[in-house]
Scaffold this motif. Structure first.
Motif, PDB file in Angstrom:
ATOM      1  N   PHE A  17      -1.538   5.454   0.827  1.00 32.98           N
ATOM      2  CA  PHE A  17      -2.217   4.165   1.025  1.00 32.98           C
ATOM      3  C   PHE A  17      -2.813   4.042   2.428  1.00 32.98           C
ATOM      4  O   PHE A  17      -3.442   3.035   2.748  1.00 32.98           O
ATOM      5  N   VAL A  18      -2.575   5.049   3.278  1.00 33.57           N
ATOM      6  CA  VAL A  18      -3.123   5.023   4.639  1.00 33.57           C
ATOM      7  C   VAL A  18      -4.610   5.385   4.582  1.00 33.57           C
ATOM      8  O   VAL A  18      -4.974   6.384   3.971  1.00 33.57           O
TER       9      VAL A  18
ATOM     10  N   LYS B 294       5.210  -5.453  -1.311  1.00 34.94           N
ATOM     11  CA  LYS B 294       4.135  -4.799  -2.053  1.00 34.94           C
ATOM     12  C   LYS B 294       4.385  -3.297  -2.180  1.00 34.94           C
ATOM     13  O   LYS B 294       4.004  -2.661  -3.172  1.00 34.94           O
ATOM     14  N   TYR B 295       5.048  -2.733  -1.161  1.00 37.91           N
ATOM     15  CA  TYR B 295       5.311  -1.281  -1.145  1.00 37.91           C
ATOM     16  C   TYR B 295       6.794  -0.958  -1.320  1.00 37.91           C
ATOM     17  O   TYR B 295       7.190   0.204  -1.165  1.00 37.91           O
ATOM     18  N   SER B 296       7.619  -1.956  -1.628  1.00 35.96           N
ATOM     19  CA  SER B 296       9.064  -1.734  -1.683  1.00 35.96           C
ATOM     20  C   SER B 296       9.468  -0.722  -2.755  1.00 35.96           C
ATOM     21  O   SER B 296      10.512  -0.072  -2.653  1.00 35.96           O
ATOM     22  N   TRP B 297       8.620  -0.566  -3.797  1.00 34.00           N
ATOM     23  CA  TRP B 297       8.939   0.401  -4.842  1.00 34.00           C
ATOM     24  C   TRP B 297       9.013   1.815  -4.285  1.00 34.00           C
ATOM     25  O   TRP B 297       9.798   2.645  -4.775  1.00 34.00           O
TER      26      TRP B 297
ATOM     27  N   PHE C 155       0.427   8.089  11.379  1.00 35.99           N
ATOM     28  CA  PHE C 155       1.443   7.655  10.418  1.00 35.99           C
ATOM     29  C   PHE C 155       2.624   8.622  10.410  1.00 35.99           C
ATOM     30  O   PHE C 155       3.790   8.207  10.510  1.00 35.99           O
ATOM     31  N   TRP C 156       2.324   9.919  10.318  1.00 38.01           N
ATOM     32  CA  TRP C 156       3.396  10.915  10.245  1.00 38.01           C
ATOM     33  C   TRP C 156       4.089  11.127  11.591  1.00 38.01           C
ATOM     34  O   TRP C 156       5.324  11.285  11.639  1.00 38.01           O
TER      35      TRP C 156
ATOM     36  N   PHE D  61      -3.815   0.218   7.642  1.00 41.67           N
ATOM     37  CA  PHE D  61      -3.031   1.236   8.350  1.00 41.67           C
ATOM     38  C   PHE D  61      -1.717   0.675   8.872  1.00 41.67           C
ATOM     39  O   PHE D  61      -0.647   1.288   8.719  1.00 41.67           O
ATOM     40  N   LEU D  62      -1.769  -0.496   9.483  1.00 35.08           N
ATOM     41  CA  LEU D  62      -0.603  -1.049  10.166  1.00 35.08           C
ATOM     42  C   LEU D  62       0.565  -1.320   9.223  1.00 35.08           C
ATOM     43  O   LEU D  62       1.726  -1.047   9.564  1.00 35.08           O
TER      44      LEU D  62
END
Length: 454
Positions: free
Chosen positions: A226-227, A417-420, A128-129, A165-166
């Motif tokens: 969330f990963v 869902k993660y836009s915040w 992810f990073w 993850f994706l």
């Protein structure tokens, strides 16, 4: 009422069509055309088609209106000449940049990078990073769309099923690519447009780095929570991918080409595309010597043929359509927002509008309206237009590209869902800009630039 158009003969006054029925017809055509651009997935029509039709049709109507009504064509001729120059500069710049990217793809440079990640054995958190950092630092050179497409391909190759993850990893790549493109004239079409229009020097845009990296970093930190734990299955026994002969030289030529564009613009008053085309000539000459003396065909013309012409034609069409609205007088009225409200709040609004509409036409409209705002505010609108598109999945070219690569996984609803997390990062970017530019004044003031120039 009239609209002012600056030409070789001084200021020429065009008819203000924004207050006439014909002007509203033009606006309606623009809105309908843009609807089909935005609804690309629904109607399965490439956005270049409605964009090109809308932009060219609007000027055909304008020309016909002037001819039928016997109006003075001097303002019309001046607007067309300015528009052709503006589009040509961006068109050829992107053409060369895309050719270099295709040449690097043909030489296996990106495949070698992908293989290293595949064999790394990183867990989901590290992937992810790593992909986010690569997106942030590759996009300033390779542009945000290309970067997002390459790294999203890496994601789906590493892991095909784990949506937990994706999805956050894909969002991270989009946000990082857009943020990385915001502080470099080469990273995003909107930044390139602002630089080409002379709203800041090359160095000025680099001062946006703190805002871009901190805003992305905060969003990435929130997304990383969330990963999931664990790691994808490591790929064993695959043939090693080697960079073909000349690949590393092309990387060097690419860096030199960027330097040529920057120095040509800042020192020789040449448009950026001039330095880019000079670099393309060197790439072609190198391809010739590689084939003649090393019997290794780099196939440069095949690389040119793979350039996404639809992307270039989309930019032509959308810039022409916005140019038509400018000539009709609509953008002059829109520029009054900068006198009615604090420019900082207007520019923050540009970021949210970029997420809904797309940052290219929004930035084009701002540049065409050319409000009288200081350098710090031009840097802010470049930042907000660049990173604001990340808030909605289809708000940027990078987001649309990744949606195509990860169909059924990275979707509008998955993104929202993660836009915040992106909104928090957006406001963090603006806050850093405010502290740096308005409170501390940590950037090169125009007066200092003028003294340095002498």
């Amino acid at each position: 009422m009239t609209t002012k158009i600056e030409g070789a003969e001084g200021v020429i006054h065009a008819v203000d069509l924004a207050v006439r029925p014909f002007g509203w017809l033009l606006l309606t055509i623009f809105v309908v055309g843009y609807y089909f651009i935005a609804a690309e997935e629904k109607y399965h029509i490439n956005k270049a088609k409605p964009a090109l039709f809308t932009g060219t049709f609007m000027f055909m109507l304008l020309g016909g209106y002037y001819a039928v009504n016997g109006l003075d064509f001097r303002a019309f001729d001046t607007e067309i000449a300015h528009l052709i120059l503006e589009i040509a500069e961006i068109f050829f710049f992107l053409f060369v940049a895309m050719t270099f990217i295709e040449a690097l793809i043909e030489r296996n440079v990106f495949d070698a990078l992908k293989e290293k990640l595949l064999k790394s054995g990183f867990n989901y958190k590290k992937l992810f990073w790593v992909t986010g950092l690569l997106a942030f630092f590759i996009s300033p050179v390779a542009d945000n769309l290309t970067t997002a497409l390459i790294l999203s391909t890496v994601l789906i190759t590493i892991e095909k099923n784990n949506k937990a993850f994706l999805i956050p990893a894909a969002i991270n790549i989009v946000v990082a690519a857009n943020a990385g493109g915001a502080w470099s004239p080469f990273g995003d079409i909107t930044t390139l447009m602002a630089w080409s229009a002379g709203k800041g020097t090359f160095i000025d845009f680099l001062f946006l780095f703190p805002s871009a990296v901190i805003g992305w970093g905060i969003t990435a930190f929130l997304l990383s929570r969330f990963v999931p734990e664990g790691a994808p299955e490591k790929i064993e026994g695959a043939e090693p991918v080697k960079i073909h002969k000349g690949g590393k030289v092309i990387i060097g030529l690419g860096v030199f080409t960027i330097a040529s564009a920057v120095l040509g613009k800042q020192l020789m008053h040449l448009p950026p595309m001039w330095g880019m085309l000079f670099g393309l000539s060197l790439l072609q000459l190198y391809a010739y010597t590689l084939k003649k003396y090393h019997k290794n065909d780099i196939q440069i013309y095949k690389s040119v043929s793979k350039v996404e012409n639809d992307t270039l034609l989309f930019f032509f069409g959308i810039l022409a359509a916005v140019g038509a609205l400018h000539f009709a007088g609509f953008l002059n009225h829109a520029a009054k927002l900068y006198t009615l409200f604090d420019p900082m709040y207007v520019n923050m609004g540009v970021g949210f509008l970029s997420a809904i509409v797309d940052n290219v036409p929004v930035m084009s409209a701002v540049l065409k309206s050319s409000p009288d705002i200081p350098l710090a505010q031009w840097m802010l609108v470049t930042l907000t237009a660049g990173v604001g598109g990340s808030m909605i999945s289809f708000g940027s070219a990078a987001g649309v590209g990744v949606m195509g690569k990860l169909k059924g996984i990275y979707t509008f609803s998955a993104h929202m869902k993660y836009s915040w997390t992106i909104v928090i990062g957006y406001f963090a970017s603006v806050a850093v800009w405010y502290i740096q530019f308005e409170v501390l004044g940590l950037y090169i003031k125009p007066a200092v630039q003028a003294i340095a120039g002498h």
